[in-house]
Write a protein that holds these residues in place. Structure first.
Motif, PDB file in Angstrom:
ATOM      1  N   GLN A  32       1.970   4.133  -5.622  1.00 29.09           N
ATOM      2  CA  GLN A  32       2.312   5.509  -5.967  1.00 29.09           C
ATOM      3  C   GLN A  32       1.127   6.219  -6.616  1.00 29.09           C
ATOM      4  OE1 GLN A  32       5.331   7.154  -5.187  1.00 29.09           O
ATOM      5  NE2 GLN A  32       3.936   8.838  -5.685  1.00 29.09           N
ATOM      6  N   LYS A  33       0.419   5.509  -7.480  1.00 28.21           N
ATOM      7  CA  LYS A  33      -0.770   6.109  -8.099  1.00 28.21           C
ATOM      8  C   LYS A  33      -1.835   6.395  -7.044  1.00 28.21           C
ATOM      9  CE  LYS A  33      -4.388   5.554 -11.565  1.00 28.21           C
ATOM     10  NZ  LYS A  33      -4.434   7.024 -11.755  1.00 28.21           N
ATOM     11  N   PHE A  34      -2.025   5.468  -6.116  1.00 27.90           N
ATOM     12  CA  PHE A  34      -3.002   5.666  -5.046  1.00 27.90           C
ATOM     13  C   PHE A  34      -2.643   6.900  -4.220  1.00 27.90           C
ATOM     14  CE2 PHE A  34      -4.349   4.638  -0.609  1.00 27.90           C
ATOM     15  CZ  PHE A  34      -5.717   4.726  -0.808  1.00 27.90           C
ATOM     16  N   LEU A  35      -1.357   7.029  -3.870  1.00 25.19           N
ATOM     17  CA  LEU A  35      -0.889   8.176  -3.097  1.00 25.19           C
ATOM     18  C   LEU A  35      -1.149   9.470  -3.866  1.00 25.19           C
ATOM     19  CD1 LEU A  35       0.666   9.010  -0.495  1.00 25.19           C
ATOM     20  CD2 LEU A  35       2.765   8.815  -1.815  1.00 25.19           C
ATOM     21  N   ASN A  36      -0.836   9.468  -5.162  1.00 19.79           N
ATOM     22  CA  ASN A  36      -1.042  10.658  -5.984  1.00 19.79           C
ATOM     23  C   ASN A  36      -2.531  10.998  -6.104  1.00 19.79           C
ATOM     24  OD1 ASN A  36       1.710  10.698  -6.397  1.00 19.79           O
ATOM     25  ND2 ASN A  36       1.618   9.808  -8.437  1.00 19.79           N
ATOM     26  N   ASP A  37      -3.350   9.955  -6.292  1.00 16.79           N
ATOM     27  CA  ASP A  37      -4.785  10.184  -6.474  1.00 16.79           C
ATOM     28  C   ASP A  37      -5.436  10.705  -5.196  1.00 16.79           C
ATOM     29  OD1 ASP A  37      -4.520   9.380  -9.067  1.00 16.79           O
ATOM     30  OD2 ASP A  37      -5.417   7.396  -8.795  1.00 16.79           O
ATOM     31  N   VAL A  38      -5.030  10.166  -4.046  1.00 19.92           N
ATOM     32  CA  VAL A  38      -5.568  10.666  -2.774  1.00 19.92           C
ATOM     33  C   VAL A  38      -5.138  12.122  -2.567  1.00 19.92           C
ATOM     34  CG1 VAL A  38      -5.519  10.432  -0.267  1.00 19.92           C
ATOM     35  CG2 VAL A  38      -5.713   8.395  -1.692  1.00 19.92           C
ATOM     36  N   THR A  39      -3.880  12.407  -2.883  1.00 22.67           N
ATOM     37  CA  THR A  39      -3.390  13.780  -2.761  1.00 22.67           C
ATOM     38  C   THR A  39      -4.222  14.731  -3.615  1.00 22.67           C
ATOM     39  OG1 THR A  39      -1.119  13.059  -2.298  1.00 22.67           O
ATOM     40  CG2 THR A  39      -1.407  15.292  -3.147  1.00 22.67           C
ATOM     41  N   ASP A  40      -4.457  14.353  -4.883  1.00 23.12           N
ATOM     42  CA  ASP A  40      -5.265  15.193  -5.772  1.00 23.12           C
ATOM     43  C   ASP A  40      -6.691  15.354  -5.229  1.00 23.12           C
ATOM     44  OD1 ASP A  40      -3.165  15.547  -7.509  1.00 23.12           O
ATOM     45  OD2 ASP A  40      -3.760  13.950  -8.869  1.00 23.12           O
ATOM     46  N   MET A  84       8.261   9.726   4.976  1.00 24.53           N
ATOM     47  CA  MET A  84       6.968  10.358   5.220  1.00 24.53           C
ATOM     48  C   MET A  84       5.941   9.911   4.185  1.00 24.53           C
ATOM     49  SD  MET A  84       4.957  11.987   7.045  1.00 24.53           S
ATOM     50  CE  MET A  84       6.129  12.471   8.322  1.00 24.53           C
ATOM     51  N   SER A  85       6.370   9.743   2.935  1.00 24.73           N
ATOM     52  CA  SER A  85       5.448   9.239   1.910  1.00 24.73           C
ATOM     53  C   SER A  85       4.930   7.857   2.282  1.00 24.73           C
ATOM     54  CB  SER A  85       6.146   9.191   0.542  1.00 24.73           C
ATOM     55  OG  SER A  85       6.349  10.478   0.029  1.00 24.73           O
ATOM     56  N   GLU A  86       5.813   7.015   2.810  1.00 25.29           N
ATOM     57  CA  GLU A  86       5.394   5.678   3.232  1.00 25.29           C
ATOM     58  C   GLU A  86       4.392   5.760   4.382  1.00 25.29           C
ATOM     59  OE1 GLU A  86       8.765   3.295   4.163  1.00 25.29           O
ATOM     60  OE2 GLU A  86       9.471   3.146   2.085  1.00 25.29           O
ATOM     61  N   LYS A  87       4.647   6.677   5.320  1.00 24.86           N
ATOM     62  CA  LYS A  87       3.720   6.823   6.446  1.00 24.86           C
ATOM     63  C   LYS A  87       2.369   7.364   5.976  1.00 24.86           C
ATOM     64  CE  LYS A  87       7.196   7.482  10.086  1.00 24.86           C
ATOM     65  NZ  LYS A  87       6.695   6.536  11.101  1.00 24.86           N
ATOM     66  N   MET A  88       2.393   8.315   5.063  1.00 27.11           N
ATOM     67  CA  MET A  88       1.148   8.863   4.525  1.00 27.11           C
ATOM     68  C   MET A  88       0.387   7.792   3.751  1.00 27.11           C
ATOM     69  SD  MET A  88       0.915  12.114   5.393  1.00 27.11           S
ATOM     70  CE  MET A  88       0.005  13.071   4.189  1.00 27.11           C
ATOM     71  N   LEU A  89       1.107   6.984   2.975  1.00 26.74           N
ATOM     72  CA  LEU A  89       0.478   5.904   2.224  1.00 26.74           C
ATOM     73  C   LEU A  89      -0.203   4.928   3.164  1.00 26.74           C
ATOM     74  CD1 LEU A  89      -0.016   4.355  -0.439  1.00 26.74           C
ATOM     75  CD2 LEU A  89       2.218   3.255  -0.099  1.00 26.74           C
ATOM     76  N   VAL A 131      -8.740   6.109   4.078  1.00 25.61           N
ATOM     77  CA  VAL A 131      -9.457   6.569   2.882  1.00 25.61           C
ATOM     78  C   VAL A 131     -10.314   5.441   2.326  1.00 25.61           C
ATOM     79  CG1 VAL A 131      -9.198   7.410   0.514  1.00 25.61           C
ATOM     80  CG2 VAL A 131      -7.689   8.267   2.315  1.00 25.61           C
ATOM     81  N   LYS A 132     -11.581   5.711   2.157  1.00 28.52           N
ATOM     82  CA  LYS A 132     -12.520   4.693   1.692  1.00 28.52           C
ATOM     83  C   LYS A 132     -12.520   4.637   0.169  1.00 28.52           C
ATOM     84  CE  LYS A 132     -15.442   5.262   5.782  1.00 28.52           C
ATOM     85  NZ  LYS A 132     -16.766   5.686   6.316  1.00 28.52           N
ATOM     86  N   ALA A 133     -11.483   4.018  -0.388  1.00 26.24           N
ATOM     87  CA  ALA A 133     -11.337   3.921  -1.837  1.00 26.24           C
ATOM     88  C   ALA A 133     -11.962   2.624  -2.347  1.00 26.24           C
ATOM     89  CB  ALA A 133      -9.861   3.969  -2.213  1.00 26.24           C
TER      90      ALA A 133
END
Length: 441
Positions: A290-298, A410-415, A422-424
């Motif tokens: 969830q943090k990864f998803l939020n951080d990529v979004t930001d 959709m959140s799962e698919k985006m994740l 994403v090269k994190a």
């Protein structure tokens, strides 16, 4: 009828709809004829009211209604046919000298257009993908907590250093009224722990919150205060002692293991720690995702640059509220909504470019998995397929639930897409470190 579009700039356009008498006259006459059939006006038989009287009484209202229907249908068809990607809804332009008595009528609508931009998921970024582990300290603490939880409580007359106390934290000014149960070693300040020693049931111990715990976030757990309030919180709370207990820890034996996980599932302390580690890290992984998803979004919101038709959107915001807004209030509302709007546009672009779609089967499978987990929590480990399908059908008959579940899918698919593209950077941390990273401290 004639519809034209004039491009004001890249983000704004004007639609002009020119309507002739032939476009609306038949519809207006038909409605007025129906009115005449049913009109009940003193001095005239039903259905025999002169059309001139019907025209005088209802003509303007019917004209406005029928023209408005034509406008809405024509505008919607045009936007669909031309595949115009708009923000908000078209806004009619008011013309001071507009005359409804003219046979040919012309209407203008302002459009706010969605910006053109690209999203680069592979761009250089500072996003970190955390791998949260349950370290030895956490495992040992969890084992001890289990021993205390399943141990024997022995009521005591007064507090000693290794006893547990139960009671309530209160502070009237901050609205704190939080029941709590703890051992004295939770306090970072040893003087606070010592202040409890020797106290009895009914005694009140005043405790300062500044530096009370090794992590201010624990104030959220024990005092039930919000995250935004815990940092630097410097008040005094009263703890009223309601119960004092010595704890005789449960033995780490097969009887305890079977009670925890069922007969024969684990057979040693090592097995117990392995099970705790597995369960804890599965939960940590969800939080890290969830943090990864939020951080990529930001990151995407910050790095994906595009303009919005701000003037149009502020004007549109004023039309969609129940109460009229001033220009200043519309400005504030736009500022609140801007980040969400930018995210919606970016998310839509990412979905379209990567062909992310939600199928009915996706929704069914996701819902079924949630239901199985919920049933397992209540001891129903092997529900039948018919039982699951029946519950799924009931859940998916609720449109609000379908919307909520669709967002989860959709959140799962985006994740999954972000993890792939994403090269994190990867970073392994324990849970305590992760919490500090999550809250930016």
């Amino acid at each position: 009828m004639n519809i034209t579009k004039a491009q004001v700039d890249a983000l704004n356009a004007i639609i002009t709809i020119a309507i002739t008498k032939e476009d609306y006259s038949d519809k207006v006459e038909k409605v007025l004829a129906d009115y005449r059939k049913n009109a009940a006006i003193s001095g005239f038989r039903k259905g025999a009211v002169p059309m001139s009287l019907i025209q005088k009484q209802y003509g303007k209202a019917v004209l406005l209604d029928e023209v408005n229907k034509i406008l809405q249908a024509s505008l919607n068809d045009y936007l669909t046919t031309e595949k115009l990607d708009i923000l908000g809804n078209p806004l009619p332009k008011m013309t001071e000298d507009f005359n409804w008595d003219n046979e040919n009528l012309s209407f203008e609508f302002e459009l706010g257009l969605a910006p053109q931009f690209s999203v680069d998921l592979t761009a250089k970024n500072n996003v970190i993908k955390f791998n949260v582990i349950a370290d030895d300290k956490m495992l040992n603490d969890q084992v001890e907590r289990i021993q205390k939880q399943y141990g024997k409580l022995i009521s005591q007359a007064e507090v000693k250093a290794d006893y547990e106390v139960r009671g309530t934290f209160t502070n009237e000014e901050k609205g704190i009224n939080a029941p709590a149960n703890f051992a004295l070693d939770i306090f970072a300040d040893k003087k606070v722990a010592k202040s409890f020693v020797g106290k009895k049931v009914g005694d009140v111990v005043a405790v300062g919150t500044k530096g009370l715990f090794d992590d201010d976030h624990k104030l959220m757990d024990y005092l039930k205060v919000a995250h935004d309030d815990v940092h630097g919180l410097d008040i005094t709370v009263d703890f009223t002692i309601e119960e004092i207990n010595a704890v005789e820890k449960a033995e780490l034996n097969q009887e305890l293991f079977d009670k925890l996980f069922g007969p024969g599932v684990i057979a040693s302390v090592e097995d117990l720690k392995a099970k705790i580690k597995e369960d804890a890290e599965a939960q940590f992984a969800q939080q890290a995702d969830q943090k990864f998803l939020n951080d990529v979004t930001d990151f995407l919101i910050e790095s994906t640059k595009f303009d919005l038709p701000e003037t149009f959107l502020k004007k549109w915001i004023k039309t969609v509220t129940e109460t009229p807004l001033t220009d200043e209030q519309a400005e504030e509302e736009f500022a609140k909504a801007e980040k969400g709007l930018r995210f919606q546009l970016i998310e839509g672009k990412v979905m379209a470019e990567n062909n992310l779609q939600i199928t009915f089967e996706d929704l069914k499978a996701h819902t079924a998995e949630l239901i199985k987990k919920q049933m397992a929590q209540f001891g129903q480990l092997n529900p039948s397929e018919d039982e699951i399908n029946g519950i799924v059908a009931r859940v998916m008959s609720n449109q609000d639930e379908v919307k909520r579940l669709s967002e989860q899918v959709m959140s799962e698919k985006m994740l999954g897409l972000y993890k792939e593209k994403v090269k994190a950077k990867s970073k392994e941390v324990n849970y305590e470190q992760f919490i500090k990273e999550m809250y930016g401290e």
